[in-house]
Write an enzyme that holds these catalytic residues in place. Structure first.
Site, PDB file in Angstrom:
ATOM      1  N   HIS A  56       2.834 135.963  -6.928  1.00 44.39           N
ATOM      2  CA  HIS A  56       2.900 135.433  -8.443  1.00 44.39           C
ATOM      3  C   HIS A  56       4.422 134.947  -8.419  1.00 44.39           C
ATOM      4  CE1 HIS A  56       5.242 139.290  -8.648  1.00 44.39           C
ATOM      5  NE2 HIS A  56       4.051 139.896  -8.415  1.00 44.39           N
ATOM      6  N   ASP A  57       4.853 134.696  -9.653  1.00 38.86           N
ATOM      7  CA  ASP A  57       6.034 134.070 -10.048  1.00 38.86           C
ATOM      8  C   ASP A  57       7.321 134.955  -9.320  1.00 38.86           C
ATOM      9  OD1 ASP A  57       4.720 131.886 -10.878  1.00 38.86           O
ATOM     10  OD2 ASP A  57       5.410 132.469 -13.139  1.00 38.86           O
ATOM     11  N   HIS A 114       7.345 136.744  -6.642  1.00 45.30           N
ATOM     12  CA  HIS A 114       7.458 136.669  -5.106  1.00 45.30           C
ATOM     13  C   HIS A 114       8.105 135.262  -5.023  1.00 45.30           C
ATOM     14  CE1 HIS A 114       3.714 139.314  -5.367  1.00 45.30           C
ATOM     15  NE2 HIS A 114       4.541 140.082  -4.470  1.00 45.30           N
TER      16      HIS A 114
HETATM   17  P1  AMP Z   1       4.849 143.214  -3.104  1.00 41.74           P
HETATM   18  O1  AMP Z   1       3.904 142.074  -2.703  1.00 41.74           O
HETATM   19  O2  AMP Z   1       4.690 144.158  -4.306  1.00 41.74           O
HETATM   20  O3  AMP Z   1       5.114 144.333  -1.738  1.00 41.74           O
HETATM   21  O4  AMP Z   1       6.334 142.675  -3.297  1.00 41.74           O
HETATM   22  C1  AMP Z   1       7.151 141.914  -2.428  1.00 41.74           C
HETATM   23  C2  AMP Z   1       8.527 141.718  -2.870  1.00 41.74           C
HETATM   24  O5  AMP Z   1       8.444 141.208  -4.222  1.00 41.74           O
HETATM   25  C3  AMP Z   1       9.264 143.108  -3.319  1.00 41.74           C
HETATM   26  O6  AMP Z   1      10.651 142.823  -2.675  1.00 41.74           O
HETATM   27  C4  AMP Z   1       9.066 143.196  -4.722  1.00 41.74           C
HETATM   28  O7  AMP Z   1      10.214 143.861  -5.096  1.00 41.74           O
HETATM   29  C5  AMP Z   1       9.212 141.876  -5.259  1.00 41.74           C
HETATM   30  N1  AMP Z   1       8.611 141.666  -6.533  1.00 41.74           N
HETATM   31  C6  AMP Z   1       7.583 142.009  -6.939  1.00 41.74           C
HETATM   32  N2  AMP Z   1       7.265 141.628  -8.248  1.00 41.74           N
HETATM   33  C7  AMP Z   1       8.334 141.121  -8.756  1.00 41.74           C
HETATM   34  C8  AMP Z   1       9.031 140.507  -9.865  1.00 41.74           C
HETATM   35  N3  AMP Z   1       8.169 140.610 -10.991  1.00 41.74           N
HETATM   36  N4  AMP Z   1      10.021 139.869  -9.889  1.00 41.74           N
HETATM   37  C9  AMP Z   1      10.817 140.073  -8.661  1.00 41.74           C
HETATM   38  N5  AMP Z   1      10.496 140.462  -7.635  1.00 41.74           N
HETATM   39  C10 AMP Z   1       9.220 141.042  -7.378  1.00 41.74           C
END
Ligand code: AMP
Length: 275
Positions: free
Chosen positions: A30-31, A33
């Site tokens: 999503h935005d 990432h």
């Molecule tokens: P995930 O795919 O949930 O493991 O997240 C991958 C990375 O994206 C991690 O460093 C998360 O903290 C970051 N992330 C997830 N959601 C957001 C968000 N809304 N804004 C910024 N970074 C995010």
């Protein structure tokens, strides 16, 4: 963008010179990432993203099996954002045998907040991130503050294990109504999605009150938790902590953050606001 499914292919493709920035994810991008990938492009010559849903960080009964997997769309988004390489291993690549050597984070960091409700979660996170670091060998790794405790644990891992990697943490990207972008938002019904911004609203209200001089954190927390419960949430915690180690604040003037986790229906959401 080049896609690598094996450790060997990624190792061979990694540019031997220039700065490499790494953005690990579990996909369903999503935005939030994509903001990390864009930032990575500004910090480095080569940007490597990964998509891997890491079984080790999911507890029994958590959503590992139903975690959304949207590989084609993820590839398009990563390429458009400027990633040079995508490392997308399957479980046999990452865990060819059961992972017996693990990173055990400091329990003071890993058994509180998320760790109290998700035992072993940060051990799974730290283990896969160290393993990914060893495969990718980045100079910089970029994470989101959405997972505030994760960033704290990983920064400490990097420091204590003397990894030559700079960790950069970026602000949370939100929908227009304030809800933090999350892969798990897709689990919400239309009704729950309309209710979901309340978590951020309550955290913001607590942060604002503390900025305006409120000292009685317990009272603020109790009011916010009650407000969530009144609207059908089942909170795990909503608390004011010091930013550095997420322990209870002790001295006046310490930089603070308020963090929460709560269930809306069957979906567990987390969020935080720096104060
Ligand atoms: P995930 O795919 O949930 O493991 O997240 C991958 C990375 O994206 C991690 O460093 C998360 O903290 C970051 N992330 C997830 N959601 C957001 C968000 N809304 N804004 C910024 N970074 C995010």
């Amino acid at each position: 963008m080049r896609i690598h499914a094996s450790v060997a292919a990624l190792r061979e493709a990694r540019a031997p010179v220039g700065r490499v920035a790494f953005v690990p994810t579990m996909g369903n991008l999503h935005d939030g990432h994509i903001a990390l990938v864009r930032a990575a492009c500004q910090h480095a010559d080569t940007v490597i993203a990964s998509v891997f849903v890491n079984r080790l960080q999911f507890g029994q009964g958590e959503d590992f099996d139903k975690y959304p997997r949207t590989f084609e769309a993820d590839c398009e988004k990563l390429a458009a954002a400027g990633a040079d390489h995508l490392f997308a291993p399957d479980e046999a690549q990452m865990y060819p045998q059961p992972q017996r050597y693990c990173v055990e984070p400091d329990p003071e960091h890993a058994s509180i907040l998320e760790g109290a409700f998700r035992p072993g979660h940060f051990r799974g996170v730290a283990t896969v991130v160290l393993k990914l670091f060893n495969i990718v060998r980045p100079d910089i790794a970029i994470f989101g503050k959405k997972d505030y405790q994760q960033v704290m644990v990983l920064k400490n891992m990097v420091r204590e294990l003397a990894l030559p990697i700079e960790i950069i943490a970026l602000d949370t990207i939100r929908a227009a109504d304030g809800l933090a972008q999350s892969s798990r938002n897709g689990y919400l019904s239309a009704e729950e999605r309309a209710e979901a911004p309340r978590l951020y609203q309550q955290l913001s209200a607590v942060a604002e009150a503390v900025r305006n001089g409120a000292h009685d954190f317990t009272r603020l927390e109790t009011v916010a938790l009650a407000e969530l419960e009144r609207h059908g949430w089942k909170p795990d915690y909503l608390t004011v902590r010091r930013r550095a180690d997420l322990q209870t604040p002790k001295e006046p003037g310490e930089p603070l953050v308020t963090l929460a986790a709560a269930r809306l229906g069957t979906t567990r959401l987390i969020d935080n606001v720096e104060i």
